[in-house]
Design a protein around this motif. Sequence first.
Motif, PDB file in Angstrom:
ATOM      1  N   ILE A 119       0.834  -1.198   0.000  1.00  0.00           N
ATOM      2  CA  ILE A 119       0.000   0.000   0.000  1.00  0.00           C
ATOM      3  C   ILE A 119       0.878   1.261   0.000  1.00  0.00           C
ATOM      4  CG2 ILE A 119      -0.348   0.259   2.524  1.00  0.00           C
ATOM      5  CD1 ILE A 119      -3.230   0.339   0.035  1.00  0.00           C
ATOM      6  N   GLU A 120       2.060   1.155   0.620  1.00  0.00           N
ATOM      7  CA  GLU A 120       2.991   2.293   0.644  1.00  0.00           C
ATOM      8  C   GLU A 120       3.406   2.655  -0.788  1.00  0.00           C
ATOM      9  OE1 GLU A 120       3.064  -0.361   2.580  1.00  0.00           O
ATOM     10  OE2 GLU A 120       3.429   0.218   4.658  1.00  0.00           O
ATOM     11  N   TYR A 121       3.760   1.618  -1.562  1.00  0.00           N
ATOM     12  CA  TYR A 121       4.161   1.908  -2.950  1.00  0.00           C
ATOM     13  C   TYR A 121       2.956   2.253  -3.819  1.00  0.00           C
ATOM     14  CZ  TYR A 121       9.171   1.503  -2.707  1.00  0.00           C
ATOM     15  OH  TYR A 121      10.492   1.779  -2.441  1.00  0.00           O
ATOM     16  N   ILE A 124      14.444  19.628   4.718  1.00  0.00           N
ATOM     17  CA  ILE A 124      14.071  19.394   3.321  1.00  0.00           C
ATOM     18  C   ILE A 124      14.571  18.006   2.972  1.00  0.00           C
ATOM     19  CG2 ILE A 124      14.331  20.149   0.911  1.00  0.00           C
ATOM     20  CD1 ILE A 124      12.864  22.124   2.811  1.00  0.00           C
ATOM     21  N   ARG A 125      13.613  17.116   2.848  1.00  0.00           N
ATOM     22  CA  ARG A 125      13.930  15.729   2.516  1.00  0.00           C
ATOM     23  C   ARG A 125      13.716  15.548   1.018  1.00  0.00           C
ATOM     24  NH1 ARG A 125       9.957  10.678   4.374  1.00  0.00           N
ATOM     25  NH2 ARG A 125      10.819   9.196   2.882  1.00  0.00           N
ATOM     26  N   GLU A 126      14.778  15.190   0.300  1.00  0.00           N
ATOM     27  CA  GLU A 126      14.609  14.899  -1.131  1.00  0.00           C
ATOM     28  C   GLU A 126      13.620  13.738  -1.202  1.00  0.00           C
ATOM     29  OE1 GLU A 126      14.468  13.637  -4.874  1.00  0.00           O
ATOM     30  OE2 GLU A 126      15.311  12.257  -3.402  1.00  0.00           O
ATOM     31  N   LEU A 147       8.761  18.643   2.670  1.00  0.00           N
ATOM     32  CA  LEU A 147       8.985  19.787   3.561  1.00  0.00           C
ATOM     33  C   LEU A 147       8.518  19.404   4.957  1.00  0.00           C
ATOM     34  CD1 LEU A 147       9.541  22.948   3.539  1.00  0.00           C
ATOM     35  CD2 LEU A 147       7.089  23.196   3.193  1.00  0.00           C
ATOM     36  N   ARG A 148       9.450  19.342   5.891  1.00  0.00           N
ATOM     37  CA  ARG A 148       9.093  18.876   7.228  1.00  0.00           C
ATOM     38  C   ARG A 148       9.561  19.861   8.302  1.00  0.00           C
ATOM     39  NH1 ARG A 148       8.978  12.249   7.092  1.00  0.00           N
ATOM     40  NH2 ARG A 148       7.176  12.242   5.718  1.00  0.00           N
ATOM     41  N   PRO A 149       8.692  20.767   8.692  1.00  0.00           N
ATOM     42  CA  PRO A 149       9.054  21.731   9.738  1.00  0.00           C
ATOM     43  C   PRO A 149       9.139  21.033  11.097  1.00  0.00           C
ATOM     44  CG  PRO A 149       7.022  22.382   8.577  1.00  0.00           C
ATOM     45  CD  PRO A 149       7.326  20.975   8.198  1.00  0.00           C
ATOM     46  N   PHE A 208      -0.273  16.784   1.166  1.00  0.00           N
ATOM     47  CA  PHE A 208      -0.016  17.166   2.560  1.00  0.00           C
ATOM     48  C   PHE A 208      -0.468  16.041   3.477  1.00  0.00           C
ATOM     49  CE2 PHE A 208      -0.080  20.681  -0.173  1.00  0.00           C
ATOM     50  CZ  PHE A 208       0.956  21.481   0.283  1.00  0.00           C
ATOM     51  N   GLU A 209       0.322  15.785   4.502  1.00  0.00           N
ATOM     52  CA  GLU A 209       0.016  14.663   5.396  1.00  0.00           C
ATOM     53  C   GLU A 209       0.716  14.850   6.729  1.00  0.00           C
ATOM     54  OE1 GLU A 209       1.892  11.000   4.085  1.00  0.00           O
ATOM     55  OE2 GLU A 209       3.658  12.059   3.396  1.00  0.00           O
ATOM     56  N   PRO A 210       0.119  14.282   7.785  1.00  0.00           N
ATOM     57  CA  PRO A 210       0.892  14.187   9.023  1.00  0.00           C
ATOM     58  C   PRO A 210       2.021  13.195   8.785  1.00  0.00           C
ATOM     59  CG  PRO A 210      -1.201  13.007   9.224  1.00  0.00           C
ATOM     60  CD  PRO A 210      -1.222  13.693   7.891  1.00  0.00           C
ATOM     61  N   ALA A 259      17.348   5.409  -1.838  1.00  0.00           N
ATOM     62  CA  ALA A 259      16.947   4.007  -1.736  1.00  0.00           C
ATOM     63  C   ALA A 259      15.455   3.835  -2.024  1.00  0.00           C
ATOM     64  CB  ALA A 259      17.272   3.476  -0.347  1.00  0.00           C
ATOM     65  N   TYR A 260      14.709   4.938  -2.003  1.00  0.00           N
ATOM     66  CA  TYR A 260      13.270   4.868  -2.253  1.00  0.00           C
ATOM     67  C   TYR A 260      12.918   4.721  -3.734  1.00  0.00           C
ATOM     68  CZ  TYR A 260      11.805   6.072   2.496  1.00  0.00           C
ATOM     69  OH  TYR A 260      11.560   6.057   3.847  1.00  0.00           O
ATOM     70  N   ALA A 261      13.885   4.918  -4.619  1.00  0.00           N
ATOM     71  CA  ALA A 261      13.561   4.922  -6.047  1.00  0.00           C
ATOM     72  C   ALA A 261      12.981   3.578  -6.498  1.00  0.00           C
ATOM     73  CB  ALA A 261      14.793   5.287  -6.870  1.00  0.00           C
ATOM     74  N   ALA A 299       2.117   8.680  -5.470  1.00  0.00           N
ATOM     75  CA  ALA A 299       1.908  10.132  -5.545  1.00  0.00           C
ATOM     76  C   ALA A 299       3.247  10.852  -5.633  1.00  0.00           C
ATOM     77  CB  ALA A 299       1.118  10.602  -4.320  1.00  0.00           C
ATOM     78  N   ARG A 300       4.184  10.466  -4.782  1.00  0.00           N
ATOM     79  CA  ARG A 300       5.486  11.155  -4.780  1.00  0.00           C
ATOM     80  C   ARG A 300       6.189  11.034  -6.128  1.00  0.00           C
ATOM     81  NH1 ARG A 300       7.438   9.144   1.264  1.00  0.00           N
ATOM     82  NH2 ARG A 300       6.129  10.591   2.436  1.00  0.00           N
ATOM     83  N   PHE A 301       6.170   9.830  -6.710  1.00  0.00           N
ATOM     84  CA  PHE A 301       6.925   9.618  -7.954  1.00  0.00           C
ATOM     85  C   PHE A 301       6.155  10.136  -9.167  1.00  0.00           C
ATOM     86  CE2 PHE A 301       8.996   5.612  -5.903  1.00  0.00           C
ATOM     87  CZ  PHE A 301       9.729   6.439  -5.067  1.00  0.00           C
ATOM     88  N   GLY A 307      16.314  11.567   5.519  1.00  0.00           N
ATOM     89  CA  GLY A 307      15.246  12.530   5.824  1.00  0.00           C
ATOM     90  C   GLY A 307      14.069  11.845   6.485  1.00  0.00           C
ATOM     91  N   ASP A 308      13.767  10.644   6.039  1.00  0.00           N
ATOM     92  CA  ASP A 308      12.684   9.877   6.664  1.00  0.00           C
ATOM     93  C   ASP A 308      12.996   9.645   8.132  1.00  0.00           C
ATOM     94  OD1 ASP A 308      10.413   8.129   6.929  1.00  0.00           O
ATOM     95  OD2 ASP A 308      11.839   6.453   6.892  1.00  0.00           O
ATOM     96  N   ILE A 309      14.215   9.214   8.388  1.00  0.00           N
ATOM     97  CA  ILE A 309      14.590   8.817   9.750  1.00  0.00           C
ATOM     98  C   ILE A 309      14.713  10.024  10.670  1.00  0.00           C
ATOM     99  CG2 ILE A 309      16.385   7.698  11.123  1.00  0.00           C
ATOM    100  CD1 ILE A 309      16.963   6.013   8.497  1.00  0.00           C
TER     101      ILE A 309
HETATM  102  C1  IPM Z   1       6.990   8.869   5.780  1.00  0.00           C
HETATM  103  C2  IPM Z   1       6.669   7.419   5.925  1.00  0.00           C
HETATM  104  C3  IPM Z   1       6.792   6.722   4.573  1.00  0.00           C
HETATM  105  C4  IPM Z   1       8.237   6.895   4.116  1.00  0.00           C
HETATM  106  C5  IPM Z   1       6.357   5.238   4.555  1.00  0.00           C
HETATM  107  C6  IPM Z   1       4.901   5.104   4.925  1.00  0.00           C
HETATM  108  C7  IPM Z   1       6.652   4.558   3.258  1.00  0.00           C
HETATM  109  O1  IPM Z   1       7.469   6.829   6.888  1.00  0.00           O
HETATM  110  O2  IPM Z   1       6.326   9.546   4.977  1.00  0.00           O
HETATM  111  O3  IPM Z   1       7.891   9.355   6.459  1.00  0.00           O
HETATM  112  O4  IPM Z   1       9.109   6.092   4.499  1.00  0.00           O
HETATM  113  O5  IPM Z   1       8.489   7.820   3.358  1.00  0.00           O
END
Ligand code: IPM
Length: 356
Positions: free
Chosen positions: A85-87, A129-131, A103-105, A274-276, A136-138, A93-95, A244-246
């Motif tokens: 579901i993530e992909y 600013i997370r690219e 953008l993560r304040p 936009f999302e939490p 690795a997400y590609a 949407a992202r790709f 950036g995710d981490i």
């Molecule tokens: C995020 C989430 C996502 C990501 C998951 C749901 C794939 O953790 O938006 O930070 O890793 O980008």
Amino acid sequence: MAQHDIAIIGGDGIGPEVTREAMKVADAAAEVFGFSLKKTEYPFGSQHFLDTGEIWPDAQFEETKQMKALFLGAIGDPRLEVGKIEYGIIAKARFELDLYINLRPIKLYDERLCPLKGKGPDDVDMVIIRENTEDAYAGMHGFCHKGQHHEVATQTMVYTREGVERAIRYAFELARKRNKRKQVTLIDKANAVRAQDIWTRVFAIVAAEYEDIKTDHAYIDAACMWMVKNPEWFDVAVTPNLFGDIITDLGAMVQGGMGIAASGNLHPGQVSLFEPIHGSAPKHAGKNLASPVAAILAASMMLDYVGESTASAAIESTVVELFKSGQLKAVTTGAHPTNEVGDMVVSALRKVGASV
Ligand code: IPM
Ligand code: MG
């Protein structure tokens, strides 16, 4: 009266309930500040997939391209194959919308929310600013000899000159616009991940165009340490997708918890999402216990993006006032019933409206 077309996907777990509160607040802001939201709600998410076999059909995906923004509650469900579901939703949407900036304040609204001793709102006010489309997400991964003892698994970290440069440039522009410390920190791991040398080089080239902006650099491991020890050192930071995710989950904790951290997945000038930043938290779903503050702040970011900056700022300052006055106590699960937080923000917002 301006009208904005918005697509809404509540998604999984706590997604629908926090989205409901965020939209309650967005609708109230529209009433108070004189614009309208034309909302199209989509049922997509894991349950919908289990019921119908569809994730995000092309026809509906095409519709969203005509809208100004998308709002997503949360996705992820342990009943589904990992990543399906993530992909199918967020990565799609992202790709496919090329939402290249995440953008993560990270902003602390009240000292009581911060787990760090002696740090207050002046110390925690940065934007990561997370690219958002590479690294690795590609999605370039594979297995061979699957299931055997000599199995090989690979995933390629992809960086393009264009992808790296547009993220870095966005960071410099933002540092200038924020006009705070006027600093951009590059966060990478170029000493070990040698392909990230492209980040080092492109950062230096772009930085040379911004003489008014200071630069800084931290390896991701050290950046995690500094974010906890000296968060005041950061203004704008730019980093590859995975780091950036981490680091933004760490940042969320520093600003009060996952219940407060909001984000925008942007392609400036085009439909953006936009999302939490929190996940679907299946164990809390449907209990009316999750904090909708992150979703409400994501709605505020969305309104800013569609041009309703006064309404956006009013939502943010209303939330800040509710924390300062003690009406909003915390953003941890169960601190307040989910619907009451939305009601609280709506009624404070209406008072702001009455006084302008
Ligand atoms: C995020 C989430 C996502 C990501 C998951 C749901 C794939 O953790 O938006 O930070 O890793 O980008
Ligand atoms: Mg994440």
